[in-house]
Design a protein around this motif. Structure first.
Motif, PDB file in Angstrom:
ATOM      1  N   UNK A 299       3.377   9.006  75.538  1.00 48.79           N
ATOM      2  CA  UNK A 299       2.909   9.758  76.703  1.00 48.79           C
ATOM      3  C   UNK A 299       2.371   8.830  77.784  1.00 48.79           C
ATOM      4  N   UNK A 300       1.711   7.774  77.373  1.00 46.90           N
ATOM      5  CA  UNK A 300       1.135   6.847  78.363  1.00 46.90           C
ATOM      6  C   UNK A 300       2.223   6.110  79.129  1.00 46.90           C
ATOM      7  N   UNK A 301       3.344   5.806  78.453  1.00 47.21           N
ATOM      8  CA  UNK A 301       4.452   5.159  79.158  1.00 47.21           C
ATOM      9  C   UNK A 301       5.044   6.088  80.217  1.00 47.21           C
ATOM     10  N   UNK A 302       5.095   7.374  79.892  1.00 49.63           N
ATOM     11  CA  UNK A 302       5.634   8.355  80.833  1.00 49.63           C
ATOM     12  C   UNK A 302       4.654   8.661  81.962  1.00 49.63           C
ATOM     13  N   UNK A 303       3.364   8.662  81.629  1.00 53.65           N
ATOM     14  CA  UNK A 303       2.323   9.087  82.568  1.00 53.65           C
ATOM     15  C   UNK A 303       1.154   8.099  82.507  1.00 53.65           C
ATOM     16  N   UNK A 304       1.239   7.044  83.227  1.00 54.07           N
ATOM     17  CA  UNK A 304       0.192   6.011  83.161  1.00 54.07           C
ATOM     18  C   UNK A 304      -1.201   6.522  83.505  1.00 54.07           C
ATOM     19  N   UNK A 305      -1.289   7.666  84.191  1.00 58.43           N
ATOM     20  CA  UNK A 305      -2.597   8.190  84.577  1.00 58.43           C
ATOM     21  C   UNK A 305      -3.334   8.857  83.422  1.00 58.43           C
ATOM     22  N   UNK A 306      -2.622   9.175  82.323  1.00 64.76           N
ATOM     23  CA  UNK A 306      -3.256   9.845  81.202  1.00 64.76           C
ATOM     24  C   UNK A 306      -4.283   8.939  80.521  1.00 64.76           C
ATOM     25  N   UNK A 307      -5.380   9.557  80.092  1.00 63.31           N
ATOM     26  CA  UNK A 307      -6.414   8.861  79.347  1.00 63.31           C
ATOM     27  C   UNK A 307      -6.495   9.459  77.944  1.00 63.31           C
ATOM     28  N   UNK A 308      -6.885   8.644  76.981  1.00 62.68           N
ATOM     29  CA  UNK A 308      -7.015   9.093  75.603  1.00 62.68           C
ATOM     30  C   UNK A 308      -8.373   8.662  75.059  1.00 62.68           C
ATOM     31  N   UNK A 309      -8.935   9.484  74.207  1.00 65.57           N
ATOM     32  CA  UNK A 309     -10.214   9.162  73.560  1.00 65.57           C
ATOM     33  C   UNK A 309     -10.225   9.783  72.179  1.00 65.57           C
ATOM     34  N   UNK A 310     -10.924   9.127  71.246  1.00 73.32           N
ATOM     35  CA  UNK A 310     -11.000   9.615  69.868  1.00 73.32           C
ATOM     36  C   UNK A 310     -12.454   9.724  69.444  1.00 73.32           C
ATOM     37  N   UNK A 311     -12.679  10.582  68.453  1.00 72.14           N
ATOM     38  CA  UNK A 311     -14.029  10.765  67.912  1.00 72.14           C
ATOM     39  C   UNK A 311     -14.019  10.446  66.424  1.00 72.14           C
ATOM     40  N   UNK A 312     -15.074   9.804  65.958  1.00 71.76           N
ATOM     41  CA  UNK A 312     -15.225   9.454  64.536  1.00 71.76           C
ATOM     42  C   UNK A 312     -16.381  10.243  63.940  1.00 71.76           C
ATOM     43  N   UNK A 313     -16.245  10.584  62.658  1.00 72.50           N
ATOM     44  CA  UNK A 313     -17.260  11.391  61.988  1.00 72.50           C
ATOM     45  C   UNK A 313     -18.460  10.569  61.538  1.00 72.50           C
ATOM     46  N   UNK A 314     -18.306   9.253  61.437  1.00 73.63           N
ATOM     47  CA  UNK A 314     -19.392   8.390  60.968  1.00 73.63           C
ATOM     48  C   UNK A 314     -19.156   6.983  61.487  1.00 73.63           C
ATOM     49  N   UNK A 315     -20.171   6.131  61.355  1.00 78.88           N
ATOM     50  CA  UNK A 315     -20.036   4.738  61.787  1.00 78.88           C
ATOM     51  C   UNK A 315     -18.947   4.023  60.985  1.00 78.88           C
ATOM     52  N   UNK A 316     -18.870   4.330  59.690  1.00 74.06           N
ATOM     53  CA  UNK A 316     -17.845   3.714  58.855  1.00 74.06           C
ATOM     54  C   UNK A 316     -16.454   4.120  59.309  1.00 74.06           C
ATOM     55  N   UNK A 317     -16.249   5.434  59.543  1.00 71.82           N
ATOM     56  CA  UNK A 317     -14.942   5.886  60.027  1.00 71.82           C
ATOM     57  C   UNK A 317     -14.634   5.289  61.398  1.00 71.82           C
ATOM     58  N   UNK A 318     -15.674   5.126  62.215  1.00 71.62           N
ATOM     59  CA  UNK A 318     -15.473   4.557  63.549  1.00 71.62           C
ATOM     60  C   UNK A 318     -14.924   3.132  63.446  1.00 71.62           C
ATOM     61  N   UNK A 319     -15.495   2.341  62.559  1.00 68.23           N
ATOM     62  CA  UNK A 319     -15.008   0.972  62.369  1.00 68.23           C
ATOM     63  C   UNK A 319     -13.564   0.975  61.888  1.00 68.23           C
ATOM     64  N   UNK A 320     -13.244   1.873  60.965  1.00 70.96           N
ATOM     65  CA  UNK A 320     -11.878   1.948  60.449  1.00 70.96           C
ATOM     66  C   UNK A 320     -10.907   2.390  61.539  1.00 70.96           C
ATOM     67  N   UNK A 321     -11.308   3.356  62.335  1.00 64.16           N
ATOM     68  CA  UNK A 321     -10.438   3.833  63.415  1.00 64.16           C
ATOM     69  C   UNK A 321     -10.232   2.757  64.475  1.00 64.16           C
ATOM     70  N   UNK A 322     -11.270   2.021  64.781  1.00 68.46           N
ATOM     71  CA  UNK A 322     -11.125   0.942  65.764  1.00 68.46           C
ATOM     72  C   UNK A 322     -10.187  -0.143  65.248  1.00 68.46           C
ATOM     73  N   UNK A 323     -10.236  -0.412  63.965  1.00 75.33           N
ATOM     74  CA  UNK A 323      -9.328  -1.409  63.384  1.00 75.33           C
ATOM     75  C   UNK A 323      -7.876  -0.941  63.496  1.00 75.33           C
ATOM     76  N   UNK A 324      -7.621   0.343  63.215  1.00 74.93           N
ATOM     77  CA  UNK A 324      -6.279   0.900  63.354  1.00 74.93           C
ATOM     78  C   UNK A 324      -5.826   0.836  64.808  1.00 74.93           C
ATOM     79  N   UNK A 325      -6.731   1.221  65.707  1.00 69.76           N
ATOM     80  CA  UNK A 325      -6.402   1.187  67.143  1.00 69.76           C
ATOM     81  C   UNK A 325      -6.083  -0.226  67.610  1.00 69.76           C
TER      82      UNK A 325
END
Length: 394
Positions: A229-255
């Motif tokens: 979607x970002x390639x098609x529409x560079x103006x789009x923004x994305x954001x994610x939410x994590x349920x805990x600090x541990x999940x946040x670290x894991x999600x950031x690593x995946x990202x």
């Protein structure tokens, strides 16, 4: 047997003659919902003695008499349970022994059916002196309706959070089980998080779930879809939410491994409800978050992947047409579901694109979401559950 339990048993049998409530909750959601009910219960019955096993909220509420076992007990999926069979067998026996310390008590089982239904059966075989109250009914209507009658023989009181469950249990012939619809406990919690709606047309929410397995399986195709979607529409923004600090670290690593930066896809802890109200569309993992997204009126799709063995077994036993609870309640596909092999970047991107671009399609989903949420009650589920529970204290 712990000294805490011996002390609690002595206290309940002393001059106070306090009613005893043994609680069993196995996951964070059950811990939270049970704690809300027990706070209300204490207003009605201040001297109730709380013991058992649950999570941090229940442990704090009971001065540690309810043991926090949630880190070990909160597992999902057939393979995960098999790997921890020895642990659960030991905990099961310990729970029965702990309940046996008391001459009379009420057992309050909260969700967690794999453990709690077996526990109810074992207690019935031992002619437990007291009542068994179950809160948040096992979803046997989804995978084995034939067990509804069996549950009615194990439990004295069923406190349901979905309206159709009460009718299912009341249809059981010759059952003495009392069934009450108390409403969904999520409604009160979500109401306090509601803010004046101000959706950003350029923002898409990525909500891959609260468990490590979900982050590992579901977040990557969400990010790949966002990349399309970002390639098609560079103006789009994305954001994610994590349920805990541990999940946040894991999600950031995946990202980070997928080549995204923090600016391109910020991930923060505890921002899911904000994103559900500020985004124009969302990709949401099947589970509690889909009901939350529906409450906040977020146009979204449902994505889910599990271990192959878990999926094969699940498909063999599930008896409902849909996985997402909103779709189950509506008895139709209000929100598109992309499960297992269907959970691909291309399909997630295509559905998100439609939610962003097709005003009629988007409006129809938002209206249907509101209709479904209205069936879950006006709020006050914890108070009503506590009032019912108080009637069965021993």
């Amino acid at each position: 047997m712990s000294n805490t339990l011996h002390a609690a048993a002595a206290e309940s049998g002393g001059t106070r003659n306090a009613p005893v409530l043994y609680v069993v909750a196995g996951e964070s959601s059950g811990d939270h919902h049970a704690a809300a009910v027990l706070r209300e219960l204490r207003r009605l019955q201040p001297d109730v003695l709380l013991v058992g096993r649950g999570g941090p909220e229940l442990s704090a509420l009971s001065d540690g008499r309810i043991r926090n076992w949630s880190d070990e007990a909160a597992v999902v999926g057939l393979w995960e349970v098999i790997k921890k069979y020895g642990y659960f067998r030991r905990e099961f026996r310990a729970t029965i022994d702990e309940i046996g310390v008391y001459r009379q008590l009420t057992v309050f089982l909260v969700d967690y059916p794999g453990f709690n239904l077996r526990l109810a059966r074992a207690l019935r075989r031992r002619d437990m002196r007291g009542q068994i109250v179950y809160y948040i009914s096992p979803q046997v209507w989804a995978w084995n309706r034939g067990r509804i009658g069996k549950i009615a023989k194990l439990v004295d009181v069923m406190l349901c959070i979905f309206p159709f469950e009460k009718q299912l249990y009341e249809n059981v012939k010759n059952s003495t089980m009392v069934t009450e619809f108390v409403g969904h406990p999520m409604i009160d919690a979500l109401a306090s998080d509601r803010v004046p709606e101000s959706r950003r047309a350029d923002l898409v929410a990525l909500l891959p779930g609260s468990r490590r397995r979900e982050v590992r399986k579901i977040f990557p195709p969400m990010l790949e879809a966002a990349q399309i979607l970002r390639r098609e529409r560079p103006q789009l923004k994305f954001a994610a939410a994590a349920a805990s600090a541990l999940r946040c670290d894991e999600m950031r690593a995946v990202r980070d491994a997928a080549g995204w930066t923090e600016d391109e896809c910020p991930i923060e802890v505890g921002t899911a409800h904000h994103l559900m109200q500020s985004s124009s569309a969302g990709m949401v993992a099947s589970g509690t978050a889909t009901v939350e997204a529906a409450y906040f009126g977020l146009p979204h799709l449902i994505a889910y992947r599990v271990a192959p063995l878990t999926y094969v077994v699940g498909r063999a036993v599930i008896r409902v047409a849909h996985l997402g609870m909103i779709n189950v309640l509506a008895d139709r596909e209000v929100v598109r579901e992309y499960l297992q092999g269907e959970c691909t970047a291309e399909k997630l991107a295509a559905e998100t694109r439609r939610l962003l671009d097709d005003a009629g399609y988007r409006a129809a989903q938002v209206n249907a979401l509101a209709e479904v949420i209205a069936t879950l009650g006006p709020g006050g589920a914890a108070r009503r559950a506590a009032e019912d529970l108080a009637m069965y204290l021993c």
